[in-house]
Design an enzyme around this catalytic site. Structure first.
Site, PDB file in Angstrom:
ATOM      1  N   CYS A  73       0.798  -1.229   0.000  1.00 28.66           N
ATOM      2  CA  CYS A  73       0.000   0.000   0.000  1.00 28.66           C
ATOM      3  C   CYS A  73       0.831   1.280   0.000  1.00 28.66           C
ATOM      4  O   CYS A  73       0.275   2.371  -0.092  1.00 28.66           O
ATOM      5  CB  CYS A  73      -0.941   0.004   1.194  1.00 28.66           C
ATOM      6  SG  CYS A  73      -1.911  -1.501   1.343  1.00 28.66           S
ATOM      7  N   HIS A  78      -3.323   7.736   6.149  1.00 24.29           N
ATOM      8  CA  HIS A  78      -3.471   6.404   5.563  1.00 24.29           C
ATOM      9  C   HIS A  78      -4.889   5.914   5.837  1.00 24.29           C
ATOM     10  O   HIS A  78      -5.526   5.356   4.947  1.00 24.29           O
ATOM     11  CB  HIS A  78      -2.421   5.457   6.144  1.00 24.29           C
ATOM     12  CG  HIS A  78      -2.390   4.125   5.485  1.00 24.29           C
ATOM     13  ND1 HIS A  78      -2.203   3.980   4.124  1.00 24.29           N
ATOM     14  CD2 HIS A  78      -2.529   2.861   5.985  1.00 24.29           C
ATOM     15  CE1 HIS A  78      -2.225   2.684   3.812  1.00 24.29           C
ATOM     16  NE2 HIS A  78      -2.426   2.000   4.926  1.00 24.29           N
ATOM     17  N   GLU A 124      -2.120   5.073  13.787  1.00 22.87           N
ATOM     18  CA  GLU A 124      -1.726   6.267  13.034  1.00 22.87           C
ATOM     19  C   GLU A 124      -1.924   7.523  13.880  1.00 22.87           C
ATOM     20  O   GLU A 124      -1.070   8.424  13.876  1.00 22.87           O
ATOM     21  CB  GLU A 124      -2.521   6.371  11.739  1.00 22.87           C
ATOM     22  CG  GLU A 124      -2.094   7.530  10.860  1.00 22.87           C
ATOM     23  CD  GLU A 124      -2.665   7.479   9.457  1.00 22.87           C
ATOM     24  OE1 GLU A 124      -2.244   8.297   8.609  1.00 22.87           O
ATOM     25  OE2 GLU A 124      -3.536   6.616   9.184  1.00 22.87           O
ATOM     26  N   LYS A 142      -9.834   7.743   1.678  1.00 25.19           N
ATOM     27  CA  LYS A 142     -10.205   6.355   1.357  1.00 25.19           C
ATOM     28  C   LYS A 142     -11.669   6.093   1.669  1.00 25.19           C
ATOM     29  O   LYS A 142     -12.267   5.149   1.133  1.00 25.19           O
ATOM     30  CB  LYS A 142      -9.323   5.379   2.143  1.00 25.19           C
ATOM     31  CG  LYS A 142      -7.895   5.264   1.652  1.00 25.19           C
ATOM     32  CD  LYS A 142      -7.141   4.200   2.429  1.00 25.19           C
ATOM     33  CE  LYS A 142      -5.711   4.044   1.935  1.00 25.19           C
ATOM     34  NZ  LYS A 142      -4.839   5.168   2.338  1.00 25.19           N
ATOM     35  N   HIS A 162      -9.717   1.955  -0.782  1.00 25.16           N
ATOM     36  CA  HIS A 162      -8.285   1.699  -0.628  1.00 25.16           C
ATOM     37  C   HIS A 162      -7.780   1.078  -1.924  1.00 25.16           C
ATOM     38  O   HIS A 162      -8.002  -0.105  -2.193  1.00 25.16           O
ATOM     39  CB  HIS A 162      -8.038   0.772   0.555  1.00 25.16           C
ATOM     40  CG  HIS A 162      -6.595   0.661   0.940  1.00 25.16           C
ATOM     41  ND1 HIS A 162      -5.568   1.140   0.148  1.00 25.16           N
ATOM     42  CD2 HIS A 162      -5.991   0.125   2.033  1.00 25.16           C
ATOM     43  CE1 HIS A 162      -4.403   0.902   0.741  1.00 25.16           C
ATOM     44  NE2 HIS A 162      -4.640   0.288   1.891  1.00 25.16           N
ATOM     45  N   PHE A 166       1.395  -3.098   4.542  1.00 26.49           N
ATOM     46  CA  PHE A 166       1.706  -4.414   5.084  1.00 26.49           C
ATOM     47  C   PHE A 166       3.194  -4.683   4.869  1.00 26.49           C
ATOM     48  O   PHE A 166       3.783  -4.251   3.878  1.00 26.49           O
ATOM     49  CB  PHE A 166       0.887  -5.487   4.365  1.00 26.49           C
ATOM     50  CG  PHE A 166      -0.521  -5.633   4.872  1.00 26.49           C
ATOM     51  CD1 PHE A 166      -0.990  -4.923   5.965  1.00 26.49           C
ATOM     52  CD2 PHE A 166      -1.402  -6.509   4.245  1.00 26.49           C
ATOM     53  CE1 PHE A 166      -2.295  -5.075   6.424  1.00 26.49           C
ATOM     54  CE2 PHE A 166      -2.709  -6.673   4.695  1.00 26.49           C
ATOM     55  CZ  PHE A 166      -3.154  -5.953   5.786  1.00 26.49           C
TER      56      PHE A 166
END
Length: 403
Positions: free
Chosen positions: A163, A295, A306, A327, A332, A391
């Protein structure tokens, strides 16, 4: 070494809102979510029914039939977005400039639809595999087609860091332009994840929401997948001004880090390290930042982590920040996420309109920041960050400055 200020002079987007940057920004700025029932996979084949698909996208409007045969959907998105970015920048790519120009794209999964289709043909139908499978699947297919179409013969490659792919691509292209390694660059990301096999893998992770994406809300239930592409044209600010180019904003800094922690669980210290690096690289004080495009996936673990990372870097200034997750509207988009969010951040800075976190219902004490809930906000902001945390613990943050 030459150090130059770097301007973004062109933006191109393919998203669930449409095939252009204008359609994308109109949707995001209005706070309208493009998340709806999926149409690209058979109904009922997954536990989650919704996504942010580019369902309007018609390859025949953009490519000859022979080109479509060679390009998977993710690569088609990349090329269409690059065309718009170059056109709106007004950049004339001569053979001389082409030699001094870079292309850096990001993609997490590459040609998943092609891979899925050919696995089905092989294992279920016992049919031959298409000889075009490898050219369609390879993650650099979009970058290679952009290079071919525009005669760009300088550095061209693709970054695949889940991502964070697009932010890594934008950051590396920025560094090349800033240092004088190249005189211009196209950078961004593209993704087309909507094939049954790939979606079943996401289903198995149990991180996809059964309804919609509600970042930072107490009742959030996971992310919603999206698709599309975002591409930026980068060039030295003085060169852009000299030719009268439109300037959407500056990329001022870039920071990266690795959590060295866990394959899927985020770490606040790693995210904070990347944000700190982006601020230092851009010469920006924490107190100068007014907006963060988060994010913000809407998963139980990402959002509070976050927020914790933001407080680690910004301290008391955190309470003055506007932090939103777009998002919640465009989904996403994995390896394209950072590029879509860069486009939104640049438009927010230039237009004085901060996009909201849509679908917000209930505050979460663990996410106690101003998340710009549900409605855009008029605000003049000079500096912003855009966060991508992947990830594998790979973090990439871009610092933007208003033109």
């Amino acid at each position: 070494m030459t150090v130059r200020r770097v301007a973004v002079t062109g933006i191109g987007v393919v998203s669930a809102f449409g095939d252009t940057f204008g359609e994308f920004w109109t949707g995001v700025a209005s706070g309208v979510s493009a998340i709806r029932p999926m149409t690209l996979v058979p109904e009922g084949s997954l536990r989650f029914p919704n996504a942010a698909e580019a369902s309007h996208f018609d390859p025949a409007k953009h490519f000859e039939s022979k080109q479509v045969d060679f390009l998977d959907r993710f690569a088609q998105f990349a090329v269409v977005a690059a065309r718009e970015a170059i056109q709106t920048s007004g950049l004339n790519i001569s053979p001389e400039l082409g030699q001094r120009m870079a292309i850096v794209t990001g993609s997490s999964a590459g040609g998943q639809a092609t891979k899925d289709e050919n696995f089905y043909n092989l294992y279920a139908l016992n049919q031959r595999v298409s000889p075009l499978t490898i050219p369609r699947v390879m993650a650099n297919a979009g970058a290679s087609q952009i290079s071919k179409e525009f005669g760009i013969t300088g550095p061209a490659y693709t970054v695949s860091t889940a991502c964070s792919s697009a932010n890594h691509a934008i950051g590396q292209a920025f560094w090349m332009v800033r240092s004088g390694v190249v005189d211009a660059a196209i950078a961004g990301g593209s993704e087309a994840p909507f094939s049954v096999g790939f979606l079943k893998s996401w289903e198995a992770l149990r991180v996809v929401s059964p309804d919609t994406c509600r970042p930072f809300s107490r009742d959030r239930r996971g992310l919603i997948l999206g698709e599309g592409a975002g591409m930026l044209v980068l060039e030295p600010l003085d060169a852009a001004r000299a030719r009268g180019a439109p300037v959407w904003g500056e990329i001022a800094g870039f920071g990266m880090s690795s959590d060295a922690h866990h394959l899927t669980q985020p770490l606040a210290a790693g995210a904070a390290q990347a944000m700190r690096a982006a601020l230092v690289d851009g010469g920006a004080r924490p107190e100068a930042i007014g907006y963060i495009n988060a994010h913000g996936t809407g998963t139980p673990s990402n959002d509070p982590t976050e927020c914790e990372a933001i407080r680690m870097i910004f301290g008391a200034h955190s309470d003055k920040l506007m932090v939103s997750s777009t998002k919640s509207m465009h989904g996403h988009a994995l390896g394209a996420a950072g590029a879509l969010e860069a486009a939104a951040t640049l438009a927010a800075l230039r237009g004085g309109m901060i996009p909201p976190t849509a679908n917000f219902t209930e505050p979460d004490p663990a996410c106690d920041l101003d998340v710009v809930p549900n409605h855009s906000r008029c605000a003049e902001v000079e500096w912003a960050l855009s966060n991508s945390f992947a990830f594998g613990g790979l973090n990439a943050v871009v610092t933007f400055r208003r033109p």
